[in-house]
Design a protein around this motif. Sequence first.
Motif, mmCIF file in Angstrom:
data_model
loop_
_atom_site.group_PDB
_atom_site.id
_atom_site.type_symbol
_atom_site.label_atom_id
_atom_site.label_comp_id
_atom_site.label_asym_id
_atom_site.label_seq_id
_atom_site.Cartn_x
_atom_site.Cartn_y
_atom_site.Cartn_z
ATOM 1 N N PHE A 165 0.806 -1.213 0.000
ATOM 2 C CA PHE A 165 0.000 0.000 0.000
ATOM 3 C C PHE A 165 0.845 1.273 0.000
ATOM 4 O O PHE A 165 0.309 2.361 -0.220
ATOM 5 N N GLY A 166 2.118 1.144 0.226
ATOM 6 C CA GLY A 166 2.994 2.300 0.127
ATOM 7 C C GLY A 166 3.444 2.566 -1.291
ATOM 8 O O GLY A 166 4.118 3.561 -1.564
ATOM 9 N N ASN A 167 3.040 1.681 -2.222
ATOM 10 C CA ASN A 167 3.497 1.801 -3.610
ATOM 11 C C ASN A 167 2.363 1.480 -4.582
ATOM 12 O O ASN A 167 2.551 0.747 -5.546
ATOM 13 N N VAL A 168 1.183 2.006 -4.305
ATOM 14 C CA VAL A 168 0.024 1.787 -5.182
ATOM 15 C C VAL A 168 -0.162 3.022 -6.046
ATOM 16 O O VAL A 168 -0.357 4.121 -5.532
ATOM 17 N N SER A 169 -0.109 2.851 -7.361
ATOM 18 C CA SER A 169 -0.247 4.004 -8.255
ATOM 19 C C SER A 169 -1.375 3.822 -9.264
ATOM 20 O O SER A 169 -2.180 4.721 -9.474
ATOM 21 N N GLU A 170 -1.436 2.650 -9.901
ATOM 22 C CA GLU A 170 -2.492 2.381 -10.869
ATOM 23 C C GLU A 170 -3.386 1.271 -10.349
ATOM 24 O O GLU A 170 -2.912 0.282 -9.794
ATOM 25 N N VAL A 171 -4.689 1.425 -10.536
ATOM 26 C CA VAL A 171 -5.646 0.427 -10.069
ATOM 27 C C VAL A 171 -6.706 0.197 -11.135
ATOM 28 O O VAL A 171 -6.805 0.942 -12.118
ATOM 29 N N ARG A 172 -7.499 -0.849 -10.907
ATOM 30 C CA ARG A 172 -8.663 -1.133 -11.743
ATOM 31 C C ARG A 172 -9.889 -1.211 -10.846
ATOM 32 O O ARG A 172 -9.847 -1.817 -9.783
ATOM 33 N N ILE A 173 -10.958 -0.584 -11.288
ATOM 34 C CA ILE A 173 -12.216 -0.585 -10.538
ATOM 35 C C ILE A 173 -13.143 -1.599 -11.196
ATOM 36 O O ILE A 173 -13.366 -1.561 -12.410
ATOM 37 N N ILE A 174 -13.674 -2.509 -10.396
ATOM 38 C CA ILE A 174 -14.496 -3.597 -10.909
ATOM 39 C C ILE A 174 -15.961 -3.320 -10.602
ATOM 40 O O ILE A 174 -16.334 -3.084 -9.452
ATOM 41 N N ALA A 175 -16.788 -3.378 -11.632
ATOM 42 C CA ALA A 175 -18.222 -3.142 -11.459
ATOM 43 C C ALA A 175 -18.997 -4.363 -11.928
ATOM 44 O O ALA A 175 -18.857 -4.793 -13.082
ATOM 45 N N ARG A 176 -19.792 -4.933 -11.036
ATOM 46 C CA ARG A 176 -20.654 -6.040 -11.425
ATOM 47 C C ARG A 176 -21.890 -5.474 -12.111
ATOM 48 O O ARG A 176 -22.536 -4.562 -11.601
ATOM 49 N N ASN A 177 -22.238 -6.032 -13.263
ATOM 50 C CA ASN A 177 -23.317 -5.462 -14.069
ATOM 51 C C ASN A 177 -24.661 -5.451 -13.353
ATOM 52 O O ASN A 177 -25.450 -4.528 -13.521
ATOM 53 N N GLU A 178 -24.930 -6.478 -12.561
ATOM 54 C CA GLU A 178 -26.229 -6.551 -11.855
ATOM 55 C C GLU A 178 -26.113 -6.073 -10.408
ATOM 56 O O GLU A 178 -26.965 -6.398 -9.579
ATOM 57 N N GLN A 179 -25.088 -5.312 -10.082
ATOM 58 C CA GLN A 179 -24.837 -4.951 -8.691
ATOM 59 C C GLN A 179 -26.002 -4.186 -8.065
ATOM 60 O O GLN A 179 -26.437 -4.496 -6.946
#
Length: 281
Positions: free
Chosen positions: A255-269
């Motif tokens: 967590f001291g070296n987090v720069s790029e991430v992906r956000i996950i979305a469930r279609n039926e959420q």
Amino acid sequence: MRNLLEFFIKYNYCFVFTLLEIIAFVLLFRSNHYQQSIFLTSANEITGKIYELSENVTSYFNLKMANRELLERNMWLEQQVSVLEKTLKRNSNMDSLTINIVKQSALNDYEIFKANVINNSLHLANNYLTLDQGASGGIRPDMGVVGGNGIVGIVYKTSPNYSLVISILNSKSNISCKIKNSDYFGYLQWEPGDSRYAYLKDFPRHAEVNLGDTVITSGHSTMFPEGIIVGTVNETSDSKDGLSYLLKVKLTTDFGNVSEVRIIARNEQNEILELEQNSKK
């Protein structure tokens, strides 16, 4: 103009000498094969070094793009492996066509968004991350956030252009996880202190667990699909009431070296959350 003419007149001998030197070298290399071969060899070596340097510089600046592609590919592969393992357990006689259909459908229920971390806290009791994508980009609360080495957190609030994420390193975080190749699960929570570790609580005592076992998301939520890596079991102990295991998990995400991430979305959420909320009334 007059100054320029005076300059050429003053140094005309130098210019004539340089010109004659160039003519002499051209005649030398054109008329003598030995000198010509040495010149071409040296020129090729210098050109090769220049191209090598140019390629190294280009490759360096392309590393960021390569990391993005690897992050997305790793997430897809982890999910595909998890789904395939689970399906193969249920039916060991599947043909190759069926296996390919299962593989392609691994993340069909999810949509993935790219984002960058622009702010991040580590040493508070409740830590958050801020991302550079918001509601205008399709981001909404309760979406899962994943980094290149594992889960990061859950979207908490959004503005038009930014998102606030509850980090795993937050006392409010509570994520369903399990041991890989097992259906027994517990809930991952962080206790303020070391950002490298969290605890898998309420893990059944009759379940088999060993040090070094891989901890992954269970899929028992709308935030994360099954199979995304969380960490490894570092220590086992009994819970305070003695009814379950308390597993200390070494997180794979730095967590001291987090720069790029992906956000996950469930279609039926939204549909699932609405149904669950109505059932509590």
